[in-house]
Design a protein around this motif. Structure first.
Motif: not given
Length: 210
Positions: A115-121
């Protein structure tokens, strides 16, 4: 006295061995739980778009109004893959705790499962939280051996006010931003109902475009 002690110790070890036969170790409990978690799940094999790298963090800075479009572009660059799952994205705010980020980073670095793990803001995190995350990244990167895919996304309006963004600047990359029309087309395709059933009508059936 010594002989009696040896006999007592032998009996003790035998009793422990008999008792352990009725138990399962934590190692095998973990294996069982992982097997149950993976059973029935669709195999995910995402690829990062050009401009981002595996096995290192990636920082993507974009206009504030494009954050969600940028995030979707990250996942929709490979149209054969599904939309992001709930465990792939962490949306941060001033109330985000270090425990939440810690759990997310552990999942991303040690159990990514393609998977691709993304942290936003990222820019909305407090200074204390930014410092804690920076230390966690340094610590975990020494131990990780998987081809993880980790992306931090923040708005350009406040990128200069975040300590974490400054430390991640060396990992800055670029992700192609899809046009709104293309994004809507992709989402419409993903949300289409392809299931066939004579007895169950899904909620999506009320929309004739799905």
């Amino acid at each position: 006295m010594l002989t009696k002690f040896e006999e007592t110790w032998k009996q003790f070890l035998e009793s422990i061995e008999d008792n352990l036969n009725n138990f399962i170790s934590l190692k095998y409990v973990g294996i069982l739980l992982r097997h149950l978690a993976e059973k029935g799940q669709r195999k995910i094999s995402r690829s990062l778009p050009r401009g981002c790298s595996e096995r290192s963090p990636n920082l993507v800075v974009c206009k504030n109004e494009n954050i969600w479009s940028q995030t979707l572009s990250l996942y929709l660059c490979d149209k054969s893959q599904p939309l992001p799952f709930h465990d792939e994205i962490l949306t941060c705010s001033e109330d985000t705790s270090i425990e939440q980020v810690d759990i997310f980073l552990r999942r991303a670095l040690f159990n990514s499962c393609g998977k691709i793990h993304t942290v936003i803001n990222v820019d909305k995190m407090s200074l204390t939280l930014c410092e804690g995350i920076e230390q966690l990244l340094i610590k975990y990167q020494r131990d990780v051996h998987s081809d993880y895919r980790l992306v931090f996304i923040c708005g350009s309006d406040s990128e200069n006010r975040s300590a974490l963004i400054s430390s991640l600047d060396k990992y800055r990359g670029t992700v192609f931003l899809m046009e709104q029309i293309e994004l809507c087309t992709c989402l419409l395709h993903k949300f289409q109902n392809t299931s066939q059933s004579d007895t169950i009508s899904p909620a999506a059936s009320v929309d004739f475009e799905k």
